[in-house]
Design an enzyme around this catalytic site. Structure first.
Site, PDB file in Angstrom:
ATOM      1  CD  GLU A 180      -2.846  -1.008   2.422  1.00 39.46           C
ATOM      2  OE1 GLU A 180      -3.997  -0.519   2.324  1.00 39.46           O
ATOM      3  OE2 GLU A 180      -2.380  -1.447   3.482  1.00 39.46           O
ATOM      4  CE  LYS A 196      -6.338   1.527   3.709  1.00 35.58           C
ATOM      5  NZ  LYS A 196      -5.662   0.274   4.077  1.00 35.58           N
TER       6      LYS A 196
END
Length: 123
Positions: A21, A99
């Site tokens: 990420e 997200k």
């Protein structure tokens, strides 16, 4: 109290617990509510009497793009605190950070963090 809502502010950033990420990044979306008194601006019709929300949008996008935290909680609080510090007109800020595609196996949903920050009042 009056409120300006800014919805679906999207930016690509590198906050996340997983190493990929922070390397590959991902899309984030922010919704925010900005609490302030807009009565003067409603009377004068002058932008200097309110909060120019373009600066808030720019701030949110900048923080998402440049921050590199392990936790979305940290990013959400950083956004809320930064918005509140940007203008003395604001009394309260609510931020929901999402997200858009959480990297969790067999999970197609979204993860959101919601934080509220208020200006402390000194007596």
């Amino acid at each position: 109290m009056d409120c300006i809502h800014l919805k679906e502010i999207r930016a690509y950033g590198y906050t996340g617990f997983l190493p990929e990420e922070q390397v590959l990044g991902q899309w984030f979306e922010v919704n925010t509510s900005l609490y302030l008194d807009i009565s003067t601006a409603a009377s004068t019709d002058d932008i200097k009497d309110t909060l120019d929300y373009r600066s808030v949008i720019d701030l949110i996008k900048h923080l998402i793009k440049t921050s590199k935290f392990a936790l979305v909680e940290k990013l959400a609080v950083t956004i809320a605190d930064s918005i509140l510090q940007q203008s003395d007109r604001l009394t309260k800020v609510e931020v929901t950070l999402t997200k858009v595609a959480a990297p969790i196996p067999d999970f197609g949903g979204k993860i959101s963090i919601e934080v509220t920050r208020s200006r402390s009042v000194s007596n």
